[in-house]
Design an enzyme around this catalytic site. Structure first.
Site, PDB file in Angstrom:
ATOM      1  CG  ASN A 134      20.803  26.986  53.291  1.00 60.45           C
ATOM      2  OD1 ASN A 134      20.953  27.060  52.061  1.00 60.45           O
ATOM      3  ND2 ASN A 134      20.143  27.883  53.962  1.00 60.45           N
ATOM      4  CD  GLN A 178      24.115  23.649  55.767  1.00 63.44           C
ATOM      5  OE1 GLN A 178      24.150  22.602  56.412  1.00 63.44           O
ATOM      6  NE2 GLN A 178      23.917  24.820  56.335  1.00 63.44           N
ATOM      7  CB  THR A 227      28.465  35.593  54.717  1.00 66.23           C
ATOM      8  OG1 THR A 227      27.469  34.742  55.267  1.00 66.23           O
ATOM      9  CG2 THR A 227      27.824  36.858  54.188  1.00 66.23           C
ATOM     10  CB  CYS A 261      15.121  37.989  59.267  1.00 64.05           C
ATOM     11  SG  CYS A 261      13.542  37.744  58.552  1.00 64.05           S
ATOM     12  CB  SER A 303      31.239  27.947  56.667  1.00 67.82           C
ATOM     13  OG  SER A 303      31.023  28.605  57.889  1.00 67.82           O
ATOM     14  CB  THR A 338      45.342  41.103  62.002  1.00 65.12           C
ATOM     15  OG1 THR A 338      45.931  42.393  61.832  1.00 65.12           O
ATOM     16  CG2 THR A 338      46.257  40.214  62.810  1.00 65.12           C
TER      17      THR A 338
HETATM   18  N1  PLP Z   1      26.160  29.054  52.549  1.00 68.19           N
HETATM   19  C1  PLP Z   1      25.338  28.144  53.077  1.00 68.19           C
HETATM   20  C2  PLP Z   1      24.818  27.048  52.227  1.00 68.19           C
HETATM   21  C3  PLP Z   1      24.977  28.212  54.425  1.00 68.19           C
HETATM   22  O1  PLP Z   1      24.159  27.304  54.953  1.00 68.19           O
HETATM   23  C4  PLP Z   1      25.502  29.263  55.210  1.00 68.19           C
HETATM   24  C5  PLP Z   1      25.100  29.415  56.613  1.00 68.19           C
HETATM   25  O2  PLP Z   1      24.008  29.088  57.000  1.00 68.19           O
HETATM   26  C6  PLP Z   1      26.375  30.183  54.599  1.00 68.19           C
HETATM   27  C7  PLP Z   1      26.671  30.041  53.269  1.00 68.19           C
HETATM   28  C8  PLP Z   1      26.978  31.314  55.377  1.00 68.19           C
HETATM   29  O3  PLP Z   1      27.962  30.813  56.244  1.00 68.19           O
HETATM   30  P1  PLP Z   1      28.593  31.726  57.374  1.00 68.19           P
HETATM   31  O4  PLP Z   1      27.711  31.580  58.559  1.00 68.19           O
HETATM   32  O5  PLP Z   1      29.971  31.147  57.595  1.00 68.19           O
HETATM   33  O6  PLP Z   1      28.654  33.104  56.854  1.00 68.19           O
END
Ligand code: PLP
Length: 398
Positions: free
Chosen positions: A160, A198, A77, A344, A218, A256
């Site tokens: 996702n 994903q 994110t 949500c 991620s 950090t």
């Molecule tokens: N992008 C996609 C396609 C995701 O599926 C997700 C999480 O579900 C994210 C971004 C966000 O990842 P994070 O949980 O590391 O913030």
């Protein structure tokens, strides 16, 4: 006493994955034995910075990129926020313009869509490309929508919710040609980003192969820890920090460094690259068996999205006349964890923008569930899951 068949079956690997044993082993020393702050000059600090360097080198080697092109963040994110807001912030001062255009899709993750909405509120323009019933964009649509002030195209590699795989490499190739022409005409480069959160377990994700300038990943979707993310930033891509402070991560992400999580994510990326083919085949076979066993007993079931251009671990389906909330709770009680694909933070089921984009009615959206398999899913679990799903569905639909 619990018997083997009482064991819960986890089928929500797109939601998150358990930390791999090897990953955990890599992380553990950095919590208490090698706990230094990477910014400290003394030997404890040197140990920490050495671990971060090793992790960055490992990912850079796998991605076939330079060490300085990998930035560690606190989540995918954050990576998505950094690439969108950071690029715009940088181009506002580089190009002496206040208003830019960005192209994305209607089926991005919220961590792309929400920063884009913020930019729209600030006066920038965003084109959200539509998708067909399979969840695929049309490359001709993308080409048609490029404007002189377009600075970024951001397209998710694999969705996702429905697992649709977009033709990122093809778009990358096309953009290379378009950017050449723009350069000749004195127009600024369009930077290309993809979210591989994903996709990384299953698809070729090297940035040079995909021809992208920015790439998000991620930790927790690839059997690494939660709360750690990464961003590949091609050399020369203008990016300003959106978090300021001690100037860690080449000045792009102050704070950090989370050494154990960085070490763990690097190990997880290494394992994802190493096992991609083997796991993809194994999981695809199980996924297809599960699907066959469900459709055999449910005439009224429909697959949401594409069958062909889909991640091997994903099924998103709807049972006509059965609410997903009812089914998810009933399945959970019967020992299977599945998801609606969109929720949500309040954990309430949200109407899915992805299912809406592929043309589902709101009734159909409320009938849709997402099942995602992972490397720990077993043949026995799939056999039992199919039996439980069919039995549970039958209780509600006859
Ligand atoms: N992008 C996609 C396609 C995701 O599926 C997700 C999480 O579900 C994210 C971004 C966000 O990842 P994070 O949980 O590391 O913030």
């Amino acid at each position: 006493m619990k018997t083997k068949t009482d064991k819960k079956i986890y089928l929500d690997y797109a939601g998150t994955t358990p930390v791999d044993k090897e990953v955990l082993r890599e992380m553990l020393p950095y919590f208490n034995k090698k706990f230094g702050n990477a910014s400290s000059i003394h030997s404890f600090g040197q140990e920490a910075i050495a671990a971060i360097d090793k992790a960055r080198e490992k990912i850079a080697k796998l991605f076939n990129c330079d060490f300085s092109e990998i930035i560690f963040t606190g989540s995918a994110t954050e990576s998505n926020n950094l690439m969108i807001k950071g690029l715009v912030k940088s181009q506002i001062s580089n190009l002496k313009s206040q208003k830019f255009h960005i192209i994305s899709t209607k089926t991005e993750h919220e961590s792309v869509l929400e920063p884009l909405k913020e930019l729209e509120r600030a006066g920038h323009k965003v084109t959200y490309l539509p998708v067909d019933k399979d969840g695929l964009i049309k490359i001709s649509d993308l080409e048609k929508n490029i404007k002189d002030n377009t600075i970024l195209i951001s397209i998710i590699y694999a969705n996702n919710e429905i697992g649709t795989i977009q033709p990122i490499k093809e778009i990358g190739k096309l953009l290379e040609k378009i950017n050449k022409k723009r350069q000749e005409n004195g127009l600024s480069k369009i930077y290309f980003h993809t979210d591989t959160v994903q996709a990384l377990n299953y698809l070729e994700c090297r940035p040079d192969w995909l021809k992208v300038d920015l790439l998000t990943f991620s930790g927790h979707k690839i059997y690494g820890p939660k709360g750690i993310g990464g961003l590949y930033v091609r050399k020369g891509t203008p990016l300003s920090a959106i978090i300021s402070g001690g100037s860690q991560e080449f000045g792009l992400r102050s704070g950090t460094e989370n050494v154990p999580y960085i070490a763990g994510m690097a190990k997880a990326v290494e394992l994802a690259f190493k096992n991609r083919e083997k796991h993809s085949k194994y999981i695809l076979d199980l996924r297809n068996k599960l699907w066959e066993n469900i459709i055999k007993y449910n005439k009224d079931i429909k697959l949401n999205g594409s069958f062909g251009s889909r991640l091997p671990n994903n099924l998103n389906m709807r049972f006509a006349g059965l609410s997903n909330e009812t089914l998810i709770i009933a399945l959970d009680q019967a020992g299977i964890a599945v998801s609606a694909g969109s929720a949500c933070s309040s954990r309430a089921l949200a109407a899915s923008h992805v299912l809406k984009a592929i043309g589902l009615t709101s009734k159909q959206m409320k009938e849709s569930i997402r099942i995602t398999l992972g490397k720990n899913t077993t043949k026995e679990e799939i056999k039992r899951a199919a039996e439980i799903i069919n039995k549970t569905v039958k209780q509600f639909i006859n």
